[in-house]
Design a protein around this motif. Sequence first.
Motif, PDB file in Angstrom:
ATOM      1  N   PRO A  38      46.716  33.669  43.442  1.00 34.21           N
ATOM      2  CA  PRO A  38      45.414  32.983  43.367  1.00 34.21           C
ATOM      3  C   PRO A  38      44.694  33.211  42.042  1.00 34.21           C
ATOM      4  CG  PRO A  38      45.713  33.982  45.524  1.00 34.21           C
ATOM      5  CD  PRO A  38      46.870  34.434  44.682  1.00 34.21           C
ATOM      6  N   LYS A  39      44.657  34.467  41.573  1.00 35.65           N
ATOM      7  CA  LYS A  39      43.966  34.758  40.316  1.00 35.65           C
ATOM      8  C   LYS A  39      44.737  34.174  39.120  1.00 35.65           C
ATOM      9  CE  LYS A  39      43.609  39.165  39.015  1.00 35.65           C
ATOM     10  NZ  LYS A  39      42.942  40.497  38.932  1.00 35.65           N
ATOM     11  N   GLY A  40      46.063  34.302  39.137  1.00 29.98           N
ATOM     12  CA  GLY A  40      46.876  33.769  38.048  1.00 29.98           C
ATOM     13  C   GLY A  40      46.673  32.268  37.892  1.00 29.98           C
ATOM     14  N   SER A  91      37.171  46.497  43.505  1.00 37.69           N
ATOM     15  CA  SER A  91      37.427  47.898  43.875  1.00 37.69           C
ATOM     16  C   SER A  91      37.580  48.785  42.648  1.00 37.69           C
ATOM     17  CB  SER A  91      38.720  47.986  44.695  1.00 37.69           C
ATOM     18  OG  SER A  91      38.720  47.078  45.754  1.00 37.69           O
ATOM     19  N   LYS A  92      37.499  48.188  41.458  1.00 40.79           N
ATOM     20  CA  LYS A  92      37.810  48.939  40.224  1.00 40.79           C
ATOM     21  C   LYS A  92      36.617  49.170  39.304  1.00 40.79           C
ATOM     22  CE  LYS A  92      42.598  47.461  40.425  1.00 40.79           C
ATOM     23  NZ  LYS A  92      43.647  46.541  39.956  1.00 40.79           N
ATOM     24  N   PHE A  93      35.397  49.012  39.815  1.00 39.15           N
ATOM     25  CA  PHE A  93      34.230  49.221  38.948  1.00 39.15           C
ATOM     26  C   PHE A  93      33.688  50.650  39.017  1.00 39.15           C
ATOM     27  CE2 PHE A  93      33.682  45.255  36.975  1.00 39.15           C
ATOM     28  CZ  PHE A  93      34.039  44.266  37.865  1.00 39.15           C
ATOM     29  N   GLU A 207      48.703  49.307  50.198  1.00 40.78           N
ATOM     30  CA  GLU A 207      47.954  48.261  50.898  1.00 40.78           C
ATOM     31  C   GLU A 207      47.656  47.168  49.874  1.00 40.78           C
ATOM     32  OE1 GLU A 207      43.440  49.767  49.991  1.00 40.78           O
ATOM     33  OE2 GLU A 207      44.011  49.485  52.093  1.00 40.78           O
ATOM     34  N   ASN A 208      47.908  45.908  50.256  1.00 40.93           N
ATOM     35  CA  ASN A 208      47.590  44.810  49.342  1.00 40.93           C
ATOM     36  C   ASN A 208      47.761  43.484  50.066  1.00 40.93           C
ATOM     37  OD1 ASN A 208      46.946  43.585  46.803  1.00 40.93           O
ATOM     38  ND2 ASN A 208      47.840  45.404  45.841  1.00 40.93           N
ATOM     39  N   THR A 209      47.482  42.394  49.371  1.00 39.60           N
ATOM     40  CA  THR A 209      47.698  41.077  49.967  1.00 39.60           C
ATOM     41  C   THR A 209      49.177  40.726  49.887  1.00 39.60           C
ATOM     42  OG1 THR A 209      47.450  39.931  47.853  1.00 39.60           O
ATOM     43  CG2 THR A 209      45.423  40.340  49.107  1.00 39.60           C
ATOM     44  N   MET A 234      39.218  41.055  46.371  1.00 43.28           N
ATOM     45  CA  MET A 234      38.347  40.038  45.765  1.00 43.28           C
ATOM     46  C   MET A 234      38.084  40.426  44.317  1.00 43.28           C
ATOM     47  SD  MET A 234      34.545  38.772  46.861  1.00 43.28           S
ATOM     48  CE  MET A 234      33.774  40.324  46.465  1.00 43.28           C
ATOM     49  N   TYR A 235      37.846  39.437  43.486  1.00 45.03           N
ATOM     50  CA  TYR A 235      37.684  39.682  42.057  1.00 45.03           C
ATOM     51  C   TYR A 235      36.294  39.294  41.566  1.00 45.03           C
ATOM     52  CZ  TYR A 235      42.735  39.324  42.615  1.00 45.03           C
ATOM     53  OH  TYR A 235      44.031  39.480  43.055  1.00 45.03           O
ATOM     54  N   ALA A 236      35.875  39.964  40.492  1.00 41.53           N
ATOM     55  CA  ALA A 236      34.667  39.558  39.773  1.00 41.53           C
ATOM     56  C   ALA A 236      35.132  39.033  38.413  1.00 41.53           C
ATOM     57  CB  ALA A 236      33.735  40.749  39.581  1.00 41.53           C
TER      58      ALA A 236
HETATM   59  C1  LMR Z   1      45.462  46.015  42.914  1.00 45.07           C
HETATM   60  O1  LMR Z   1      45.318  46.844  42.006  1.00 45.07           O
HETATM   61  O2  LMR Z   1      46.091  46.248  43.934  1.00 45.07           O
HETATM   62  C2  LMR Z   1      44.835  44.647  42.775  1.00 45.07           C
HETATM   63  O3  LMR Z   1      43.524  44.765  42.422  1.00 45.07           O
HETATM   64  C3  LMR Z   1      45.535  43.870  41.728  1.00 45.07           C
HETATM   65  C4  LMR Z   1      44.887  42.513  41.538  1.00 45.07           C
HETATM   66  O4  LMR Z   1      44.250  42.315  40.505  1.00 45.07           O
HETATM   67  O5  LMR Z   1      45.002  41.709  42.460  1.00 45.07           O
END
Ligand code: LMR
Length: 334
Positions: A38-40, A91-93, A207-209, A234-236
């Motif tokens: 989806p992001k790509g 989740s990365k901020f 854990e991931n999509t 989810m992304y910002a």
């Molecule tokens: C992850 O690190 O598992 C995801 O955030 C990677 C992503 O950008 O979908």
Amino acid sequence: MKFAQSAAAAIALALFTCAQAQQPIIIKFSHVVTDDTPKGKGALKFKELAEAKTKGRVKVEVYPNSQLYKDREELEALQLGAVQMLAPSVSKFGPLGVRKFEVFDLPYMFPDEKSLENVVEGPVGSGMFKLLEPKGITGLAYWFNGFKEFTANKPLKKLDDFKGLKIRIQSSKILEGEIKALGAIPQVMAFSEVYTALQQGVVDGEENTPSNKYTQKMHEVQKYMTMSDHGVVMYAVIVNKKFWDGLPPDIRKSLSEAMAESTKYVWQIARQENEDAVAKIKAAKTTEIYLLPQADKAVWRKAMLPLYTQYEDVVGKDTLQAIERSVAQSTTKK
Ligand code: LMR
């Protein structure tokens, strides 16, 4: 002679300025997933629309799959202006000191993507973006990937099955708490390192999509997948603030339109991208897929519920209540 020299210099300068003005504005858009996600696909859609709407005055260079930077490095590169655009997971901020975004990591908070979309399209979403401004970052939009499922090399059907397993997570304190609440050991790791870590047994599971698992070939090194839908990715979509504020207003307007259309597109394709990934994993016959029954989802949710109060201070009671109100409204509307 002097007059001729200064005239020549003036002409040269004029030609240079004119050439400069014709140089396209470059947007380096770096991310960590493949194009076939989806992001790509969203990043490539944005490139297509941005270049069309600005009639070539902007050129978007997309760098997928951690080609340029890994998770942590890409945020630093954005702040330095080495790249102009990113779309990291919310989740990365934490490492940036903005941990409020981790509210979206609370397990089983969103029954479906519509309830999540309603939240980020509202004051909670825009309020979060304000927290990035002092970091030199401007938030443009939220993009969705999908719901998270667990994988490991042993079946994960009961909470006990998690005991002592090392599970890879993104750099979020709430995800750390989630994995500990399941009796497992959380291991923060950059996305690009997950496949090898699973292959070598550095971690037992993740854990991931499904889309992220399939496109990173994680299914090839994980024998079991449990469809727990316990959280979201989810992304910002963010830009370097100085770069964005420095753009000519007409260009910024066209880019905002391109972003709005790309955002709509990503939310539209996300569910199908993940359903297709599940089908491809099934077809690969590498991984046994287990659908976690609703009753067990309730048991897992109960085990992780203490996180909601444990992290209230980090995410803010007001934000939590605003999200819960919005989700309740979305649910009743259905
Ligand atoms: C992850 O690190 O598992 C995801 O955030 C990677 C992503 O950008 O979908």
